[in-house]
Design a protein around this motif. Structure first.
Motif, PDB file in Angstrom:
ATOM      1  N   UNK A   1     112.068 104.051  58.908  1.00  6.78           N
ATOM      2  CA  UNK A   1     111.890 105.121  57.927  1.00  6.78           C
ATOM      3  C   UNK A   1     112.630 104.826  56.636  1.00  6.78           C
ATOM      4  N   UNK A   2     111.945 105.018  55.517  1.00 11.24           N
ATOM      5  CA  UNK A   2     112.569 104.986  54.192  1.00 11.24           C
ATOM      6  C   UNK A   2     112.942 106.416  53.822  1.00 11.24           C
ATOM      7  N   UNK A   3     114.221 106.594  53.421  1.00  6.90           N
ATOM      8  CA  UNK A   3     114.806 107.926  53.223  1.00  6.90           C
ATOM      9  C   UNK A   3     115.107 108.162  51.751  1.00  6.90           C
TER      10      UNK A   3
ATOM     11  N   UNK B   1     116.282 104.859  49.204  1.00  4.95           N
ATOM     12  CA  UNK B   1     115.286 103.875  48.805  1.00  4.95           C
ATOM     13  C   UNK B   1     113.917 104.499  48.545  1.00  4.95           C
ATOM     14  N   UNK B   2     113.648 105.661  49.139  1.00  2.00           N
ATOM     15  CA  UNK B   2     112.370 106.326  48.924  1.00  2.00           C
ATOM     16  C   UNK B   2     112.151 106.677  47.456  1.00  2.00           C
ATOM     17  N   UNK B   3     113.247 106.984  46.738  1.00  8.09           N
ATOM     18  CA  UNK B   3     113.123 107.326  45.330  1.00  8.09           C
ATOM     19  C   UNK B   3     113.711 106.299  44.390  1.00  8.09           C
ATOM     20  N   UNK B   4     114.334 105.266  44.933  1.00  7.93           N
ATOM     21  CA  UNK B   4     115.025 104.280  44.105  1.00  7.93           C
ATOM     22  C   UNK B   4     114.054 103.409  43.310  1.00  7.93           C
ATOM     23  N   UNK B   5     112.899 103.126  43.903  1.00  7.90           N
ATOM     24  CA  UNK B   5     111.932 102.222  43.287  1.00  7.90           C
ATOM     25  C   UNK B   5     110.638 102.968  42.986  1.00  7.90           C
TER      26      UNK B   5
ATOM     27  N   UNK C   1     113.891 114.102  51.797  1.00  8.01           N
ATOM     28  CA  UNK C   1     114.812 115.233  51.713  1.00  8.01           C
ATOM     29  C   UNK C   1     114.046 116.363  51.018  1.00  8.01           C
ATOM     30  N   UNK C   2     113.497 117.259  51.817  1.00 10.44           N
ATOM     31  CA  UNK C   2     112.628 118.313  51.291  1.00 10.44           C
ATOM     32  C   UNK C   2     113.403 119.550  50.871  1.00 10.44           C
ATOM     33  N   UNK C   3     114.630 119.653  51.346  1.00 14.65           N
ATOM     34  CA  UNK C   3     115.536 120.719  50.916  1.00 14.65           C
ATOM     35  C   UNK C   3     116.884 120.074  50.639  1.00 14.65           C
ATOM     36  N   UNK C   4     117.395 120.266  49.433  1.00 11.97           N
ATOM     37  CA  UNK C   4     118.579 119.553  48.972  1.00 11.97           C
ATOM     38  C   UNK C   4     119.752 120.514  48.834  1.00 11.97           C
ATOM     39  N   UNK C   5     120.864 120.169  49.475  1.00 11.72           N
ATOM     40  CA  UNK C   5     122.068 120.989  49.357  1.00 11.72           C
ATOM     41  C   UNK C   5     122.660 120.874  47.959  1.00 11.72           C
ATOM     42  N   UNK C   6     123.194 121.984  47.459  1.00 12.24           N
ATOM     43  CA  UNK C   6     123.757 122.045  46.113  1.00 12.24           C
ATOM     44  C   UNK C   6     125.244 122.401  46.149  1.00 12.24           C
ATOM     45  N   UNK C   7     126.015 121.936  45.163  1.00 20.70           N
ATOM     46  CA  UNK C   7     127.415 122.358  45.081  1.00 20.70           C
ATOM     47  C   UNK C   7     127.585 123.675  44.319  1.00 20.70           C
ATOM     48  N   UNK C   8     126.468 124.315  43.980  1.00 21.49           N
ATOM     49  CA  UNK C   8     126.508 125.622  43.312  1.00 21.49           C
ATOM     50  C   UNK C   8     125.507 126.532  44.015  1.00 21.49           C
ATOM     51  N   UNK C   9     125.693 127.846  43.963  1.00 19.29           N
ATOM     52  CA  UNK C   9     124.864 128.750  44.773  1.00 19.29           C
ATOM     53  C   UNK C   9     123.405 128.783  44.365  1.00 19.29           C
ATOM     54  N   UNK C  10     123.089 128.580  43.073  1.00 18.26           N
ATOM     55  CA  UNK C  10     121.703 128.639  42.625  1.00 18.26           C
ATOM     56  C   UNK C  10     121.127 130.035  42.722  1.00 18.26           C
ATOM     57  N   UNK C  11     119.856 130.194  42.337  1.00 19.12           N
ATOM     58  CA  UNK C  11     119.226 131.527  42.343  1.00 19.12           C
ATOM     59  C   UNK C  11     119.225 132.191  43.717  1.00 19.12           C
ATOM     60  N   UNK C  12     119.135 131.394  44.782  1.00 11.19           N
ATOM     61  CA  UNK C  12     119.088 131.965  46.135  1.00 11.19           C
ATOM     62  C   UNK C  12     120.462 132.399  46.622  1.00 11.19           C
ATOM     63  N   UNK C  13     121.517 131.848  46.011  1.00 12.22           N
ATOM     64  CA  UNK C  13     122.863 132.098  46.484  1.00 12.22           C
ATOM     65  C   UNK C  13     123.208 131.351  47.758  1.00 12.22           C
TER      66      UNK C  13
ATOM     67  N   UNK D   1     118.739 101.462  69.327  1.00  9.64           N
ATOM     68  CA  UNK D   1     118.125 102.500  68.491  1.00  9.64           C
ATOM     69  C   UNK D   1     116.614 102.286  68.331  1.00  9.64           C
ATOM     70  N   UNK D   2     115.890 103.376  68.463  1.00 12.27           N
ATOM     71  CA  UNK D   2     114.435 103.329  68.270  1.00 12.27           C
ATOM     72  C   UNK D   2     114.019 104.020  66.981  1.00 12.27           C
ATOM     73  N   UNK D   3     115.000 104.469  66.219  1.00 14.26           N
ATOM     74  CA  UNK D   3     114.754 105.043  64.889  1.00 14.26           C
ATOM     75  C   UNK D   3     115.736 104.357  63.947  1.00 14.26           C
ATOM     76  N   UNK D   4     115.204 103.669  62.938  1.00 13.61           N
ATOM     77  CA  UNK D   4     116.044 102.993  61.940  1.00 13.61           C
ATOM     78  C   UNK D   4     115.718 103.619  60.591  1.00 13.61           C
ATOM     79  N   UNK D   5     116.737 104.133  59.952  1.00 17.26           N
ATOM     80  CA  UNK D   5     116.550 104.765  58.650  1.00 17.26           C
ATOM     81  C   UNK D   5     117.217 103.931  57.576  1.00 17.26           C
ATOM     82  N   UNK D   6     116.467 103.609  56.540  1.00 13.01           N
ATOM     83  CA  UNK D   6     117.016 102.855  55.414  1.00 13.01           C
ATOM     84  C   UNK D   6     117.197 103.780  54.231  1.00 13.01           C
ATOM     85  N   UNK D   7     118.438 103.775  53.738  1.00 14.55           N
ATOM     86  CA  UNK D   7     118.770 104.594  52.570  1.00 14.55           C
ATOM     87  C   UNK D   7     119.267 103.696  51.441  1.00 14.55           C
TER      88      UNK D   7
END
Length: 353
Positions: free
Chosen positions: A106-108, A118-122, A154-166, A347-353
């Motif tokens: 998996x490319x992450x 790597x999913x967004x790097x290139x 990463x379909x939901x990204x953690x933030x260091x600020x509360x944002x509109x949702x809090x 391991x049967x799941x290899x994730x590349x970041x």
């Protein structure tokens, strides 16, 4: 020493960024487990005993740390009592199951950031050429487990600020998720949607992503690091999930499989600290959901093996995963495929970041 840690943040002027937090960390001795995405160094909670002979008969025991070499206890038949824990008791795979017959590569990352993986790097064409090359290399390294390529978004990204949702998290737009899904389809790849819930919960967020999870080739990743169930700001402290949270995700996915007549789902749970997943022994397996406990740390190969032994091998659940960073600043040097294949369990799941 100092540990550099990279956290996904939120939306800033329409662009997804990554913020680097630098925190002091005391180095521990090389007999403690470590290898952490958060710290890249030894962490509290794992220790190894020096090699010794058993009373009555001599038995070579494995070890941990940088001097372990081929006797590292994460390897097969290297003297770890945890060898006997594998494979754990688990349901027989149902028709349509991906594991254990195949290995997932998996490319992450996220297309809105070149720093989150790597999913967004290139640019997409180059990224997909790299995925093809990685798939070919793994097929050559272990032809007994044909590769199932994957894109792990990463379909939901953690933030260091509360944002509109809090809730210190940002949901990605459906159009972005569809874009990555299209890339995956073009490569006969599956897709994982990964949730960093911040101060929200799986109970509140899984319904949001369900419209994608009902597709037969979309699976789920959950990240305890960014689950701030005990309060705190993502990136300032490491979060956690309990077995109860993971069981909730398993039940949710199992119900989708039953309701929509889907092939079994895969649930990837990131882990790199002892407290990242609490009460792992209480995780309840279901044949409709295949659980991967994924070693998510970075560092030198021995350090990552320490973490794999401590957080994955010693607490068996079902299947296992291994994170491979593509930047030398994280994995220096990178762990070779041959070394990964020596791990037990393999391991049967290899994730590349």
């Amino acid at each position: 020493m100092r540990s550099v840690r990279s956290f996904s943040t939120g939306l800033l002027s329409g662009a997804l960024l990554a913020t680097v937090f630098v925190t002091p960390l005391s180095a521990q001795s090389n007999t403690t487990g470590g290898g952490s995405r958060a710290t890249g160094a030894a962490t509290k909670g794992a220790s190894s005993k020096p090699a010794s002979a058993d009373t009555g008969r001599k038995k070579v025991r494995g070890s941990l740390g940088p001097q372990a070499g081929n006797r590292h206890m994460a390897f097969r038949d290297a003297g770890s009592d945890a060898d006997s824990l594998w494979p754990p008791k688990m349901p027989a795979p149902l028709p349509g199951s991906i594991l254990p017959a195949k290995r997932i590569i998996a490319f992450y990352g996220n297309p809105l950031s070149r720093r989150m993986g790597i999913l967004g790097e290139f640019d997409p064409p180059e990224m997909m050429r790299k995925l093809d090359a990685e798939v070919a290399a793994w097929n050559k390294a272990d032809p007994a487990h044909p590769v199932q390529p994957a894109m792990h978004l990463i379909a939901m990204v953690a933030n260091p600020h509360p944002g509109p949702s809090g809730k210190y998290r940002t949901r990605m737009d459906s159009s972005l998720i569809e874009k990555v899904y299209g890339w995956a389809k073009s490569k006969n790849a599956i897709m994982f949607v990964d949730l960093q819930v911040g101060q929200s919960t799986l109970r509140d967020e899984l319904p949001w992503i369900e419209k994608f999870l009902v597709r037969p080739d979309v699976h789920l990743g959950i990240d305890p690091e960014f689950s701030m169930k005990n309060g705190g700001i993502p990136g300032k402290r490491i979060g956690t999930y309990d077995a109860a949270d993971i069981n909730y995700a398993i039940r949710y996915l199992a119900n989708l499989v039953e309701k929509h007549n889907l092939p079994p789902k895969i649930l990837v749970v990131h882990r790199f600290t002892p407290k990242g997943v609490t009460n792992a022994k209480d995780i309840k397996l279901d044949p409709r959901v295949q659980v991967v406990m994924h070693m998510d740390g970075f560092g030198a190969p021995w350090l990552k093996r320490d973490t794999y032994w401590r957080d994955i091998k010693k607490e068996p659940v079902q299947f296992t995963g291994w994170k491979q960073f593509t930047k030398l600043k994280n994995d220096k040097p990178a762990t070779s495929r041959e070394e990964i294949l020596r791990l037990w369990p393999v391991p049967l799941y290899i994730q590349l970041q």
